[in-house]
Design an enzyme around this catalytic site. Sequence first.
Site, PDB file in Angstrom:
ATOM      1  N   ASP A 363     -14.540   2.043   8.155  1.00  0.00           N
ATOM      2  CA  ASP A 363     -13.186   1.601   7.783  1.00  0.00           C
ATOM      3  C   ASP A 363     -12.374   1.269   9.028  1.00  0.00           C
ATOM      4  O   ASP A 363     -12.918   0.996  10.114  1.00  0.00           O
ATOM      5  CB  ASP A 363     -12.527   2.688   6.904  1.00  0.00           C
ATOM      6  CG  ASP A 363     -11.556   2.112   5.888  1.00  0.00           C
ATOM      7  OD1 ASP A 363     -10.406   1.838   6.261  1.00  0.00           O
ATOM      8  OD2 ASP A 363     -11.951   1.940   4.717  1.00  0.00           O
ATOM      9  N   ARG A 440       4.243  -1.104   7.598  1.00  0.00           N
ATOM     10  CA  ARG A 440       3.136  -0.357   8.210  1.00  0.00           C
ATOM     11  C   ARG A 440       2.908  -0.819   9.660  1.00  0.00           C
ATOM     12  O   ARG A 440       1.776  -1.046  10.095  1.00  0.00           O
ATOM     13  CB  ARG A 440       1.854  -0.559   7.405  1.00  0.00           C
ATOM     14  CG  ARG A 440       0.925   0.656   7.452  1.00  0.00           C
ATOM     15  CD  ARG A 440      -0.468   0.302   6.969  1.00  0.00           C
ATOM     16  NE  ARG A 440      -1.278   1.489   6.823  1.00  0.00           N
ATOM     17  CZ  ARG A 440      -2.589   1.512   6.933  1.00  0.00           C
ATOM     18  NH1 ARG A 440      -3.265   0.427   7.182  1.00  0.00           N
ATOM     19  NH2 ARG A 440      -3.253   2.607   6.783  1.00  0.00           N
ATOM     20  N   LYS A 473     -14.926  -4.846   3.541  1.00  0.00           N
ATOM     21  CA  LYS A 473     -13.730  -4.410   2.798  1.00  0.00           C
ATOM     22  C   LYS A 473     -12.559  -5.190   3.382  1.00  0.00           C
ATOM     23  O   LYS A 473     -12.257  -5.072   4.572  1.00  0.00           O
ATOM     24  CB  LYS A 473     -13.527  -2.904   2.989  1.00  0.00           C
ATOM     25  CG  LYS A 473     -12.283  -2.342   2.303  1.00  0.00           C
ATOM     26  CD  LYS A 473     -12.273  -0.817   2.417  1.00  0.00           C
ATOM     27  CE  LYS A 473     -10.967  -0.203   1.939  1.00  0.00           C
ATOM     28  NZ  LYS A 473     -10.909   1.237   2.227  1.00  0.00           N
ATOM     29  N   TRP A 474     -11.939  -6.028   2.565  1.00  0.00           N
ATOM     30  CA  TRP A 474     -10.888  -6.963   3.034  1.00  0.00           C
ATOM     31  C   TRP A 474      -9.535  -6.407   2.588  1.00  0.00           C
ATOM     32  O   TRP A 474      -9.187  -6.469   1.430  1.00  0.00           O
ATOM     33  CB  TRP A 474     -11.155  -8.347   2.428  1.00  0.00           C
ATOM     34  CG  TRP A 474     -10.217  -9.437   2.833  1.00  0.00           C
ATOM     35  CD1 TRP A 474      -8.896  -9.545   2.536  1.00  0.00           C
ATOM     36  CD2 TRP A 474     -10.544 -10.610   3.593  1.00  0.00           C
ATOM     37  NE1 TRP A 474      -8.370 -10.706   3.061  1.00  0.00           N
ATOM     38  CE2 TRP A 474      -9.365 -11.384   3.709  1.00  0.00           C
ATOM     39  CE3 TRP A 474     -11.714 -11.096   4.180  1.00  0.00           C
ATOM     40  CZ2 TRP A 474      -9.325 -12.614   4.376  1.00  0.00           C
ATOM     41  CZ3 TRP A 474     -11.672 -12.325   4.846  1.00  0.00           C
ATOM     42  CH2 TRP A 474     -10.499 -13.066   4.949  1.00  0.00           C
ATOM     43  N   ASP A 475      -8.793  -5.894   3.550  1.00  0.00           N
ATOM     44  CA  ASP A 475      -7.557  -5.172   3.216  1.00  0.00           C
ATOM     45  C   ASP A 475      -6.313  -6.041   3.417  1.00  0.00           C
ATOM     46  O   ASP A 475      -6.349  -7.065   4.125  1.00  0.00           O
ATOM     47  CB  ASP A 475      -7.476  -3.909   4.096  1.00  0.00           C
ATOM     48  CG  ASP A 475      -6.853  -2.732   3.358  1.00  0.00           C
ATOM     49  OD1 ASP A 475      -6.078  -2.963   2.416  1.00  0.00           O
ATOM     50  OD2 ASP A 475      -7.143  -1.574   3.734  1.00  0.00           O
ATOM     51  N   CYS A 523      -8.948  -5.062  -1.188  1.00  0.00           N
ATOM     52  CA  CYS A 523      -8.153  -3.850  -1.084  1.00  0.00           C
ATOM     53  C   CYS A 523      -6.762  -4.288  -0.657  1.00  0.00           C
ATOM     54  O   CYS A 523      -6.615  -5.278   0.065  1.00  0.00           O
ATOM     55  CB  CYS A 523      -8.779  -2.924  -0.034  1.00  0.00           C
ATOM     56  SG  CYS A 523      -7.880  -1.381   0.198  1.00  0.00           S
ATOM     57  N   ASP A 545      -5.416   3.824  -3.619  1.00  0.00           N
ATOM     58  CA  ASP A 545      -5.547   4.779  -2.518  1.00  0.00           C
ATOM     59  C   ASP A 545      -5.490   6.207  -3.040  1.00  0.00           C
ATOM     60  O   ASP A 545      -5.777   7.157  -2.308  1.00  0.00           O
ATOM     61  CB  ASP A 545      -4.431   4.566  -1.485  1.00  0.00           C
ATOM     62  CG  ASP A 545      -4.845   3.545  -0.430  1.00  0.00           C
ATOM     63  OD1 ASP A 545      -6.032   3.176  -0.392  1.00  0.00           O
ATOM     64  OD2 ASP A 545      -3.970   3.100   0.343  1.00  0.00           O
TER      65      ASP A 545
HETATM   66  C1  GLA Z   1      -5.476   0.992   3.240  1.00  0.00           C
HETATM   67  C2  GLA Z   1      -6.667   1.172   2.348  1.00  0.00           C
HETATM   68  C3  GLA Z   1      -7.421   2.415   2.712  1.00  0.00           C
HETATM   69  C4  GLA Z   1      -7.839   2.344   4.158  1.00  0.00           C
HETATM   70  C5  GLA Z   1      -6.617   2.115   5.021  1.00  0.00           C
HETATM   71  C6  GLA Z   1      -7.021   1.866   6.471  1.00  0.00           C
HETATM   72  O1  GLA Z   1      -4.496   1.924   2.975  1.00  0.00           O
HETATM   73  O2  GLA Z   1      -6.290   1.169   1.004  1.00  0.00           O
HETATM   74  O3  GLA Z   1      -8.550   2.581   1.886  1.00  0.00           O
HETATM   75  O4  GLA Z   1      -8.760   1.304   4.322  1.00  0.00           O
HETATM   76  O5  GLA Z   1      -5.868   1.008   4.590  1.00  0.00           O
HETATM   77  O6  GLA Z   1      -5.926   1.656   7.276  1.00  0.00           O
END
Ligand code: GLA
Length: 723
Positions: A363, A440, A473-475, A523, A545
Amino acid sequence: MIKFDEKNRIFYLETNNTSYIFGLLKDKHPVHIYWGSKIAEISSFEDAVPVDVRAFCTVDEKNQIPEETLTMEFAALGTDVRTPSFHAFYEDGTGLSKLSYKSYKIFNGKPALKGLPAIYTESDSEAQTLELELADDLKGLSIFVCYSVLPQYDVITKSVRVKNNGNEKIKLSRVMSSTVDFRSEDFDFIHLAGAWATERHISREAVMTGIQMIDSKRGSSSHHHNPFFALASKGADEENGNVYGFSLMYSGNFVAGTEKTYYDITRAFIGINPFNFGWNLNPGDEFQSPEAVLVYSDRGIGKMSRLFHKVARERICRGKYRDEMRPVLINNWEATYFEFTESDIISIAKKAKEAGVELMVLDDGWFGKRDGGNSSLGDWVPYKEKLPDGIEGLAGKIENMGMKFGLWFEPEMISPDSDLYRAHPDWCLHVKGRERTLGRNQLILDFTREDVREYIKNAVCSILSTAPVSYVKWDFNRNMSEVGSALLDEEHQCEVYHRYVLGVYEVMEHILKNHPDVLFEGCSGGGGRFDLGWLYYMPQIWTSDDSDAIERLEIQEGTSMVYPACTMGAHVSAVPNHQVGRNTPLNTRGLVAMSGQFGYELDLAKLSDEEFEEVKEQIKLYKEIRETVQHGEMYRLKSPQKDNCAAWEYVKDDDVVLFYHNILARANSPYERVKLCGLDENAKYKDLETGKIYGGDYLSKFGIYKTHGSEFTSEIIRFKKIQ
Ligand code: GLA
């Protein structure tokens, strides 16, 4: 599938079980007649469409048509004074359009939408499309309302293309993807509401007289509302009643709602949010709206969900993981947060491999100088102090252990403390002269810009090309503010929200073309961008989350209104839970997560030997049932919102999986009766644990008894059809 009765001027759109019918009143106004269970053709629609000129209604002199009291298929702000499908401004400053029917085209297949996600077909025989052209001759404007039917899926899609054939500029301010007017119906409005870590809770209210709507102005579809709503007849429940479902395949600002008038017509609309939206159409230009997906269920909310699930699984999700089983994964986020070294990740992976996990996901925190949430987004180069051999080295080591490797990115973001920002301070969304508000500790890259998009395509693809990365995982971890672009002039600033979404889709299309076998998981601080549009690029999305098993019951129940289990990331995490501090048994955490895309979010080395053995059993079990859960039909038998328990059933071919989750313990509680659904009532089913044989009719009609046993406990019951 789609027919036009030339004589009576009626269009019939048919799926296997539904009819959607509208006609051309005076050959000019497209009026909605019927949508519901399949009915035979009608000879004339005069009875079905009362033309009633009430006081204060405006009418055209020749035809005396009062649009305001009609069920319109598509309405422009003009003589119809309700919430319109369409609104545009012209060079003379007016915002009035007059639309009349012009032409139609019916053809096999379903065209892709330029730059936008859409339901696809594998052959033209799967769908038919009707393009209905409405025109405003004075302004040279053509509007193509496009309907596609997918008979086997019982799905109708709608989208709208606007073309400027005139000589003047037009500024679009509202283009709904779908409008449906219902006459004399008394509906409830069902939608999904929430916030960060508490997404998509089912909400149901009576449709009120007046305007009722949900929307997002946050730049993405959002944690707060989902681009979906249903209109359910009064009293409709999981298995009974008429339910109409609407979902927008779009990941940006949306609006969805109803306007119910005194004449008892309920207009249901869904589309891009007109708030802060404007689109300039120069002569010759076209605008394409996103696609709305419409389903009708004559058997309650559950059937509506199953219709959405099937089409999402089979004709929205793409790539090899549409059909292949998704891997069981472990993610290090809640195990380490930002503090890890290569050897920490390898030891998490080793233990996970021993337990049967198939994919190790690294992550946040692997790039730039990222030790916390306030730097390095945009600098997509490995952080050598943590990963001396880079991603290539770590991924290679994981692969050599016989596991797949996955990696977190947040490609749409930029930290003010990053080399990228220092080099390109104008690459973020911003408005000249205004503070760049942080969310953030980060800003959002301006994906309306080609140079930004190219940079990100290269940054992501260069890692995917050099290291064996099988999953991304693309956030997307903030809402938008100061939505402006340095490269656009004043006239085009109102296009930024939509151009941004188109930019993200273009980048994803490029990456998928070059790396078609990588599994993407969307995500956005959990489930802040969970929509059918995003599923076209990412076949699974991190649901929330909040990983607490009990909180997850309502979140996953709400998510399952539209989205199938194979799309919902669901992980077992440590106790006390990091979000709510609750202690729940490992068994409960496992069985709740098994109703989704199963994985772990903790360091398995920290478990006792006994717990570790249990994890091994969980993974073994999930591998046995995942085909049924991921690709089966889901039935919500008991609701955590109402029943102090949840019972969810999945059926595929001969396999039946039933999860039962107790919420609060109750002294001396009555029994819950759980009646199964989707079974063959003439067949026999064997309980795989006890070996007992039951009739399908017994399980469906009598059911099984459950008590509210201990708090936060879960069980799984598996049946197999034996004859
Ligand atoms: C978001 C995602 C989490 C994690 C954090 C990392 O909050 O939902 O699962 O990947 O970012 O900063």
